[in-house]
Design an enzyme around this catalytic site. Structure first.
Site, PDB file in Angstrom:
ATOM      1  CG  ASN A  61      -0.424  -0.065   2.535  1.00  0.00           C
ATOM      2  OD1 ASN A  61       0.564  -0.743   2.786  1.00  0.00           O
ATOM      3  ND2 ASN A  61      -1.043   0.642   3.465  1.00  0.00           N
ATOM      4  CD  GLU A  63      -1.633   5.071   4.687  1.00  0.00           C
ATOM      5  OE1 GLU A  63      -2.302   4.159   5.200  1.00  0.00           O
ATOM      6  OE2 GLU A  63      -1.089   5.977   5.353  1.00  0.00           O
ATOM      7  CB  CYS A  72      -5.246  -1.377  -1.805  1.00  0.00           C
ATOM      8  SG  CYS A  72      -6.583  -0.434  -1.052  1.00  0.00           S
ATOM      9  CD  GLU A  74      -5.305  -6.010  -0.927  1.00  0.00           C
ATOM     10  OE1 GLU A  74      -5.913  -6.451   0.062  1.00  0.00           O
ATOM     11  OE2 GLU A  74      -4.912  -4.828  -0.991  1.00  0.00           O
ATOM     12  CB  CYS A 111     -10.853  -2.557   0.590  1.00  0.00           C
ATOM     13  SG  CYS A 111     -10.144  -2.037  -1.000  1.00  0.00           S
ATOM     14  CB  CYS A 114      -8.597  -4.828  -3.288  1.00  0.00           C
ATOM     15  SG  CYS A 114      -7.442  -3.455  -3.111  1.00  0.00           S
TER      16      CYS A 114
END
Length: 156
Positions: A61, A63, A72, A74, A111, A114
């Site tokens: 990830n 940010e 993210c 994934e 999430c 993803c």
């Protein structure tokens, strides 16, 4: 009106019960948690993919102060694989996370965004993903994203 029951089957395993390939993929995802850029959440996520040719593509990830720009782990890995090897199917994905106390005890689940990207990956290559969700106490082994997101935009 009729009721419809949707059920999910997830295998629960210990690391030592996994194949060498699955354990390697999880270890790659764990390593990626240390490369995460997460100054805001302090929640470090790593992902590793195994492609049909045996290669591993990783992501973590990233940010951003403008949270909508955040990526993210994934999707980072899935999009890297799509850019680097678009003709090679993704066969498996492992996901791991750590917080300030270390690696999470319970498996981390992707999430919704993803999950949708994983559905698109399955649709793109016409095959289910082997999904490994890592926690220090157990690993969830999932056969296909439909087990985590049964109602999706595709018919795959």
């Amino acid at each position: 009106m009729e009721a419809k029951t949707i059920s999910t089957t997830i295998m629960v395993a210990k690391m030592e019960e996994l194949s060498a390939d699955d354990a390697e993929l999880i270890n790659q995802a764990i390593a990626q948690t240390c490369k995460s850029y997460s100054p805001y959440s302090k929640f470090n996520v790593g992902a590793a993919l195994r492609l049909a040719n045996g290669n591993i593509v990783v992501g973590c990830n990233q940010e951003n102060a403008a949270f909508g720009v955040t990526m993210c782990a994934e999707r980072s890995a899935l999009f890297a694989a799509g850019a680097q090897c678009p003709e090679v199917p993704v066969r498996a994905i492992a996901i791991a996370a750590r917080d300030a106390e270390g690696l999470l005890k319970q498996p981390i689940s992707p999430c919704g965004v993803c999950r949708q990207a994983m559905i698109e990956t399955e649709t793109r290559y016409g095959q289910r993903l082997h999904i490994l969700l890592y926690g220090t106490e157990r690993v969830y082994v999932v056969d296909g994203i439909e087990q985590l997101m049964p109602l999706s935009f595709t018919d795959f």
